[in-house]
Design a protein around this motif. Structure first.
Motif, short mmCIF file in Angstrom:
data_model
loop_
_atom_site.label_atom_id
_atom_site.label_comp_id
_atom_site.label_asym_id
_atom_site.label_seq_id
_atom_site.Cartn_x
_atom_site.Cartn_y
_atom_site.Cartn_z
N THR A 168 45.96 55.09 -6.91
CA THR A 168 46.65 56.06 -6.06
C THR A 168 45.70 57.21 -5.73
O THR A 168 44.99 57.72 -6.60
CB THR A 168 47.90 56.62 -6.76
N TYR A 169 45.71 57.62 -4.46
CA TYR A 169 44.87 58.72 -3.99
C TYR A 169 45.75 59.79 -3.34
O TYR A 169 46.82 59.48 -2.78
CB TYR A 169 43.86 58.23 -2.95
N VAL A 170 45.28 61.03 -3.38
CA VAL A 170 45.99 62.14 -2.76
C VAL A 170 45.09 62.77 -1.69
O VAL A 170 43.88 62.92 -1.90
CB VAL A 170 46.43 63.19 -3.81
N MET A 171 45.68 63.15 -0.56
CA MET A 171 44.91 63.74 0.53
C MET A 171 44.48 65.16 0.18
O MET A 171 45.27 65.95 -0.32
CB MET A 171 45.75 63.76 1.81
N VAL A 172 43.22 65.45 0.47
CA VAL A 172 42.69 66.80 0.24
C VAL A 172 42.05 67.38 1.49
O VAL A 172 41.67 68.56 1.51
CB VAL A 172 41.68 66.82 -0.92
N ASP A 222 35.04 63.38 -9.59
CA ASP A 222 36.22 62.74 -9.00
C ASP A 222 35.77 61.62 -8.07
O ASP A 222 34.69 61.66 -7.47
CB ASP A 222 37.03 63.76 -8.19
N SER A 223 36.61 60.61 -7.92
CA SER A 223 36.34 59.49 -7.02
C SER A 223 36.99 59.78 -5.67
O SER A 223 38.18 60.03 -5.58
CB SER A 223 36.92 58.20 -7.61
N LEU A 224 36.17 59.78 -4.60
CA LEU A 224 36.65 60.13 -3.27
C LEU A 224 36.81 58.90 -2.38
O LEU A 224 36.16 57.87 -2.59
CB LEU A 224 35.68 61.11 -2.60
N ILE A 240 38.96 62.17 10.37
CA ILE A 240 38.83 61.59 9.04
C ILE A 240 39.84 62.22 8.08
O ILE A 240 40.22 63.38 8.23
CB ILE A 240 37.40 61.74 8.47
N ILE A 241 40.27 61.41 7.14
CA ILE A 241 41.15 61.87 6.07
C ILE A 241 40.39 61.68 4.76
O ILE A 241 39.91 60.59 4.46
CB ILE A 241 42.48 61.08 6.02
N VAL A 242 40.25 62.77 4.01
CA VAL A 242 39.52 62.73 2.74
C VAL A 242 40.52 62.77 1.60
O VAL A 242 41.45 63.60 1.61
CB VAL A 242 38.53 63.91 2.63
N LEU A 243 40.36 61.91 0.64
CA LEU A 243 41.28 61.81 -0.49
C LEU A 243 40.51 61.73 -1.80
O LEU A 243 39.33 61.36 -1.82
CB LEU A 243 42.17 60.56 -0.37
#
Length: 270
Positions: A168-172, A222-224, A240-243
Motif C-alpha cells: 500500500t502506498y500513500v500520495m505525497v 522510504d520506498s517511493l 506525476i503522482i508521487v507516493l
C-alpha cells in the motif's frame, strides 16, 4: 618344526591381510556417510534461499505476458492494470498487454528500475508510465487529481503489487512538470536515490512544485513510487503522482486522519 613355523607364519599373514581389508572397507563406508551428509546439507541450504511463492494472479498474468512484473490499482479511479517491464521505454507505448499493436499501450515500469521479490534490492523510486487516454483507460482517469487536487483527500491510497506481494502506498505529491530532456526536474532519471542528498533533492523538487499541502512525512529510506502520464502535448508537460510505501506498523486509517484533518480544520474555521 620348520613346517609348523611356516604354517603359523602363513596364518598370521592371512589374518593381517584380512584385518587390513576390513580397515579399508570401514574407511570407505565412513567416507560415503560423510559425503552423503555434506550433500544433504547443500540441498537444505538451497531450499532455504528459494524464491518466495508467486501470487496466483501473477502466475496467470505471466502465462499471458512474460514481461509482467506487477499490478496497480488506484482507488477512486479506473486504474486497475497489470504492469510490465522490458528493455526500453518505447515498446509498450504502442503495444498492448497481449503483444498486439494498441494505441493505448500498456502501463509499464521504467526499464532501468530494479523490482522483484526482495524489497531491499528495489530502486528507491519506481517509475510507472501510462498514457493519458480520453476514455480513462491506462492512466487517463488520474486526471481527476489534476483537475481537483483535493480529490486525493478522499482517495490517497493505491495498491501496487509485485509478482509476490501487495503493498500500500500513500500520495505525497501531485506535480505538473516538463517532460523535456533538459528539464529542471528529470524525475525519470531520479530512481536510484541511494544516498540522502539525492533522496532529499528529489523530495525538495516535489515539494516546490506540489499542488497539495502534504501532511505526510517522507524520510530518506522510504520506498517511493512515481506515476507518470502526459498533461499537454503543446508544451510536452507531464502530470506525476508521487507516493511512498506505508512503513511497518502504519495504517491507512491513521494516515487518512492526517490527510483529512486539514480539510476539517478549514471547514470549522469558515
Amino acid at each position: 618344526m620348520r613346517k609348523r613355523k611356516t604354517s603359523i607364519l602363513a596364518l598370521l599373514l592371512c589374518v593381517s591381510m584380512l584385518a587390513a581389508g576390513c580397515g579399508k572397507e570401514i574407511d570407505q563406508t565412513a567416507n560415503t556417510v560423510t559425503t552423503t551428509t555434506e550433500e544433504e546439507t547443500e540441498v537444505e541450504t538451497v531450499e532455504e534461499t528459494t524464491e518466495p511463492e508467486m501470487t496466483e494472479r501473477a502466475k496467470e498474468l505471466l502465462t499471458q505476458n512474460p514481461d509482467t512484473v506487477g499490478y496497480i490499482t488506484v482507488e477512486g479511479t479506473e486504474v486497475d492494470n497489470p504492469v510490465v517491464q522490458t528493455t526500453d521505454n518505447d515498446y509498450y507505448l504502442s503495444v498492448g498487454f497481449d503483444g498486439q499493436e494498441f494505441r493505448a499501450g500498456t502501463v509499464f515500469m521504467d526499464y532501468t528500475d530494479v523490482f522483484g521479490a526482495d524489497t531491499d534490492t528495489w530502486s528507491e523510486n519506481i517509475v510507472l508510465y501510462g498514457h493519458n487516454m480520453a476514455d480513462n483507460t491506462m492512466f487517463g482517469s488520474l486526471r481527476k487529481y489534476r483537475q481537483d487536487p483535493s480529490y486525493y483527500k478522499d482517495y490517497p491510497f493505491i495498491t501496487f503489487s509485485s509478482n509476490y506481494a501487495d503493498y500500500t502506498y500513500v500520495m505525497v505529491g501531485l506535480v505538473i512538470t516538463s517532460g523535456d530532456a533538459d528539464a529542471d526536474f528529470p524525475y525519470w532519471r531520479m530512481e536510484e536515490l541511494d544516498d540522502k542528498e539525492a533522496f532529499d533533492g528529489y523530495m525538495s523538487a516535489v515539494k516546490e512544485k506540489n499542488m497539495i499541502d502534504n501532511p505526510i512525512d517522507v524520510q530518506y529510506g522510504d520506498s517511493l513510487l512515481t506515476l507518470s502520464t502526459c498533461y499537454s502535448d503543446e508544451d510536452n508537460s507531464r502530470f506525476i503522482i508521487v507516493l511512498r510505501r506505508l512503513r511497518e506498523g502504519e495504517t491507512t486509517d491513521e494516515l487518512l486522519e492526517l490527510i483529512q484533518g486539514d480539510s476539517e480544520e478549514d471547514s470549522s474555521e469558515s
